[in-house]
Structures are given as structure tokens and as C-alpha cells.
Design a protein around this motif. Structure first.
Motif, mmCIF file in Angstrom:
data_model
loop_
_atom_site.group_PDB
_atom_site.id
_atom_site.type_symbol
_atom_site.label_atom_id
_atom_site.label_comp_id
_atom_site.label_asym_id
_atom_site.label_seq_id
_atom_site.Cartn_x
_atom_site.Cartn_y
_atom_site.Cartn_z
ATOM 1 N N PRO A 159 0.938 -1.236 -0.029
ATOM 2 C CA PRO A 159 -0.204 -0.020 -0.144
ATOM 3 C C PRO A 159 0.952 1.487 -0.071
ATOM 4 O O PRO A 159 0.290 2.112 -0.807
ATOM 5 N N PRO A 214 -0.984 5.686 -1.516
ATOM 6 C CA PRO A 214 -1.337 4.200 -1.297
ATOM 7 C C PRO A 214 -1.669 3.540 -2.753
ATOM 8 O O PRO A 214 -2.416 4.218 -3.352
ATOM 9 N N LEU A 215 -1.331 2.368 -2.913
ATOM 10 C CA LEU A 215 -1.839 1.667 -3.862
ATOM 11 C C LEU A 215 -3.238 0.953 -3.659
ATOM 12 O O LEU A 215 -3.349 0.082 -2.708
ATOM 13 N N ARG A 216 -4.076 1.021 -4.647
ATOM 14 C CA ARG A 216 -5.376 0.334 -4.308
ATOM 15 C C ARG A 216 -5.471 -1.220 -5.175
ATOM 16 O O ARG A 216 -4.370 -1.149 -5.744
ATOM 17 N N ALA A 217 -6.176 -1.869 -4.969
ATOM 18 C CA ALA A 217 -6.319 -3.176 -5.400
ATOM 19 C C ALA A 217 -6.356 -2.809 -6.827
ATOM 20 O O ALA A 217 -5.852 -3.737 -7.557
ATOM 21 N N GLY A 218 -7.007 -2.102 -7.441
ATOM 22 C CA GLY A 218 -7.211 -1.892 -8.965
ATOM 23 C C GLY A 218 -5.770 -1.384 -9.576
ATOM 24 O O GLY A 218 -5.424 -1.940 -10.733
ATOM 25 N N ASP A 219 -5.078 -0.655 -8.846
ATOM 26 C CA ASP A 219 -3.659 -0.258 -9.198
ATOM 27 C C ASP A 219 -2.829 -1.408 -9.380
ATOM 28 O O ASP A 219 -2.130 -1.448 -10.540
ATOM 29 N N GLU A 244 -4.678 -6.706 4.066
ATOM 30 C CA GLU A 244 -4.707 -5.552 3.207
ATOM 31 C C GLU A 244 -5.447 -5.989 2.099
ATOM 32 O O GLU A 244 -5.392 -6.987 1.398
ATOM 33 N N ASN A 245 -6.184 -5.044 1.495
ATOM 34 C CA ASN A 245 -6.818 -5.225 0.058
ATOM 35 C C ASN A 245 -5.679 -5.316 -1.030
ATOM 36 O O ASN A 245 -5.859 -6.207 -2.202
ATOM 37 N N ALA A 246 -4.543 -4.811 -0.741
ATOM 38 C CA ALA A 246 -3.612 -4.802 -1.783
ATOM 39 C C ALA A 246 -3.070 -5.953 -1.653
ATOM 40 O O ALA A 246 -2.653 -6.773 -2.971
ATOM 41 N N ALA A 249 -5.427 -8.538 -3.647
ATOM 42 C CA ALA A 249 -5.520 -8.472 -4.857
ATOM 43 C C ALA A 249 -4.063 -9.109 -5.507
ATOM 44 O O ALA A 249 -4.127 -9.652 -6.637
#
Length: 390
Positions: A159, A214-219, A244-246, A249
Motif C-alpha cells: 500500500p 497508497p496503491l489500491r487493489a485496482g492499481d 490488506e486489500n492490496a 489483489a
């Protein structure tokens, strides 16, 4: 006694006493036992003032050391004698690598070099903090790239900015944060190279040389799709938390997982938490069958009992467990890490890790894990990978 006597001991006052020690030692009942010899002055007893007779001196036999059986022989250190340090012989110092070691290295390199796939593959490095994830990511990616001649990207799915760029070679101006902002406009490998740090191992690192958002899951999925277009292999560093969502993903879009673990309770708990997260997805892609455990050493104190307990447990789960030796070059975080800094033993061990990872990737499903959104036609989604190089 006269000076011309044949007895040379007559010159000395204790000659007769000397003779009595030997002549009367074994004859306690002899008439002359206990009596002074002629011409000898008795020894006076100073305890009570009365003259005491000279008694024969009985010499006891010397004490015999008790003998111990060979099995009960004490080591030198236990007898009070300091054990002298032994310097290994030249033969032992030069023993590694043996002919078997070199043969195993050649076999591992052959498997890594000759491995092919119909699409790009991704390897996830996962565990908690202080387990050597970033070092594992850089070394594994470097070994794979050096053997295969490149086409290996090393990146992070954390993230916040990680330490990948700090340990890699080079100081690029742009990195992962800038790439995410323009990721949909990148159309060639030349444009992508502006955000990379080429390594001497022929690997390509895409880290975070500066502060980023922060990096999102889509990123993370978008970065994975772009790297799959231009690289055959991608090695990805992950966050410290599996919630974490990251991390979710990254885990959903990977083909194999490498779990580095040190001999500490925190690292072992992190390894089991990572395995738990992987097992929860077993119905989707059988990812639990493509997990490689790397038992690392960071130079800190280790509990042999703890190590002897948890390594067999991981092996019982069916995962290959490969031990790598301690390497000072990996622990020194004050300088860039180059693959040439690794010791010979370390390079042999990490090549075995690379071969185990390739074996795991060979059993991954052939369908792409990421669906290209542009391939939807008439409401139906067609499975088509975006990788162009095979």
C-alpha cells in the motif's frame, strides 16, 4: 667412620639413616629396625623434648590413575584444559563446491533456463515484517534474470512505499507511483523503461524511489497487466499484513508464492498466517500446491529447538523447504545490493530456490488470471492474455 672408608656415604652425617631407609623398609621385625646405626646421632623430637628413635621410612607405591573406558573419556574442555581452536585444513576450506554441488547447480540452471510458458507468470513474496521479503524478491528476481538473460520484472504490491528501490541498484527519478498515474498511456517498452531501474543481473526493478500515495487493489491489477505485456516473469513484494486489500489483489493474480521465514516466532507466525490466507483460496486456483518455503538466516541468534520443530511441520504440509545460508551482503542495508555480492554458497542455494519456483510455475493453470477488459464481445468475456512474448 674414617675418611678412607670404602663407603662414600660415610662422609655424610645421614649416611646411616639413608642406609636404614632401604635395608629396613621391608623388615619391620628386624633387630636393627627402629634403632640408630652406629655413629649416627638420633633425631630429637621437638614435641615433648624427649629423644625419639629414628623409625624406618616406608615408601608407599605411587598412586595408580583410575582408568576409564573409552566411551567414558572426558572431552578436553571438561578436564579444565582449554580447547585449542582448530583451524580447518586447506582441504576442508576448499571442499565446497564438490563435484555433486556443481552437478546440482548445472541441473538447476538448466531447469530455469529451459522453462517456457504460454503466458506470463507471477511470483509473490509474502510474509510479515523482518522475514527478508524484499531481499528475497531482489535475489530471486536477479537469479532468474541472470540465468534466463532478462525478461524478469521485480516490483512491489505494498500500500505504501516499500524498501525495494532503496536496496536495488540505481537511483531512478521515476518509479511505481508515477507509473500508476499514467499507466493507461504506456504503449511501449521504451515508455515503460522510464520508470524502471535496470540491474546488473539483467532484472528490471520498478520500486518507489520517492514518496507515493497508497496503491489500491485496482492499481495492483493494472500494474500486473502492464508488466505481463512486456515481461515473461514478474516477482512481486507484498505488504506485511495479509488483511490488506492490496495483498488480496496480489494474491488473487499470482501463480506461485514464496514464503521466506527466519527462525523467530514473529516470522513463523507470519508464515502460518500467509498459508492460511492461501488455503482460503484453494477452491479457486489450487494455489496452495505452488508454495515454496525459503528458510533464511539473518545472522541473529536462533533457537535450534524452534527451528527443528517448525521446518518439519512445513514439510509435512507438502511444501518444498529450501534452506539458504547467512550472507553478510544481504544483511548490509547501507548499500545497493548486487547479485555479484553474493557468496558462492549463497548463489548455489538461491539457484536451487529458483529451480523450485520454476517447477511450481510449471504446474500453474494455463488460463490467464487477469482478463483483458477489451476482449469482451457481445456481452461475453473471452480469456485472452495481454502478454506478447510468450
Amino acid at each position: 667412620m674414617a675418611r678412607g672408608s670404602e663407603d662414600p656415604f660415610a662422609l655424610f652425617d645421614g649416611a646411616q639413616r639413608y642406609r636404614s631407609y632401604h635395608e629396613n623398609a621391608g623388615e619391620p621385625n628386624s633387630p636393627s629396625a627402629g634403632l640408630p646405626a652406629p655413629g649416627h646421632r638420633p633425631v630429637e623430637d621437638t614435641t615433648d623434648g624427649a629423644p625419639a628413635s629414628v623409625r624406618p621410612l616406608r615408601l608407599a607405591s605411587p598412586p595408580v590413575e583410575p582408568s576409564l573406558p573409552e566411551v567414558a573419556a572426558l572431552p578436553i574442555a571438561a578436564t579444565g584444559v582449554p580447547a585449542a581452536p582448530r583451524r580447518p585444513s586447506m582441504f576442508r576450506r576448499r571442499r565446497f563446491p564438490t563435484a555433486d554441488d556443481r552437478a546440482a547447480l548445472a541441473a538447476h540452471e538448466m531447469r530455469v533456463r529451459q522453462w517456457t510458458s504460454a503466458r506470463s507468470r507471477n511470483v509473490l513474496i509474502a510474509n510479515t515484517k523482518s522475514s527478508g521479503k524484499t531481499i528475497t524478491c531482489l535475489v530471486l528476481g536477479g537469479v532468474l534474470a541472470s540465468i534466463r538473460g532478462g525478461s524478469v520484472a521485480v516490483t512491489e504490491a505494498t500500500p505504501m512505499a516499500g524498501d525495494l528501490a532503496a536496496r536495488a541498484e540505481g537511483c531512478p527519478d521515476l518509479g511505481l507511483g508515477e507509473l500508476v498515474r499514467v499507466i493507461h498511456d504506456v504503449r511501449s517498452i521504451g515508455e515503460l523503461s522510464a520508470f524502471t531501474a535496470p540491474q546488473s543481473s539483467h532484472a528490471t526493478v520498478i520500486g518507489s524511489p520517492s514518496v507515493r500515495g497508497p496503491l489500491r487493489a485496482g492499481d495492483i491489477v493494472a500494474v500486473r497487466r502492464l508488466l505481463d505485456t512486456y515481461y515473461a516473469l514478474t516477482v512481486t513484494d507484498t505488504a506485511n499484513s495479509t488483511s490488506e486489500n492490496a495483498f488480496g489483489a496480489a494474491l488473487s493474480s499470482t501463480d506461485a508464492v514464496v514464503i521466506p521465514v527466519t527462525c523467530s516466532l514473529a516470522s513463523i507466525r507470519g508464515a502460518y498466517n500467509t498459508l492460511q490466507a492461501i488455503y482460503e483460496r484453494r477452491s479457486q486456483s489450487s494455489l496452495e500446491q505452488r508454495v515454496v518455503i525459503v528458510a533464511t538466516r539473518d545472522g541473529g541468534p536462533e533457537d535450534p529447538a524452534l527451528r527443528a520443530e517448525f521446518l518439519p511441520r512445513l514439510q509435512q504440509l507438502g511444501h518444498p523447504v529450501i534452506e539458504v545460508p547467512f550472507d553478510p551482503a544481504l544483511r548490509d542495508d547501507s548499500r545497493e545490493l548486487s547479485l555479484s555480492d553474493l557468496s558462492e554458497r549463497s548463489r548455489y542455494a538461491w539457484t536451487a530456490v529458483a529451480a523450485a519456483v520454476v517447477d511450481a510455475l510449471s504446474t500453474a493453470p494455463g488460463d490467464p488470471l487477469i482478463i483483458n477488459p477489451s476482449s469482451s464481445e457481445n456481452g461475453e468475456t473471452t480469456n485472452r492474455t495481454t502478454h506478447l512474448g510468450g
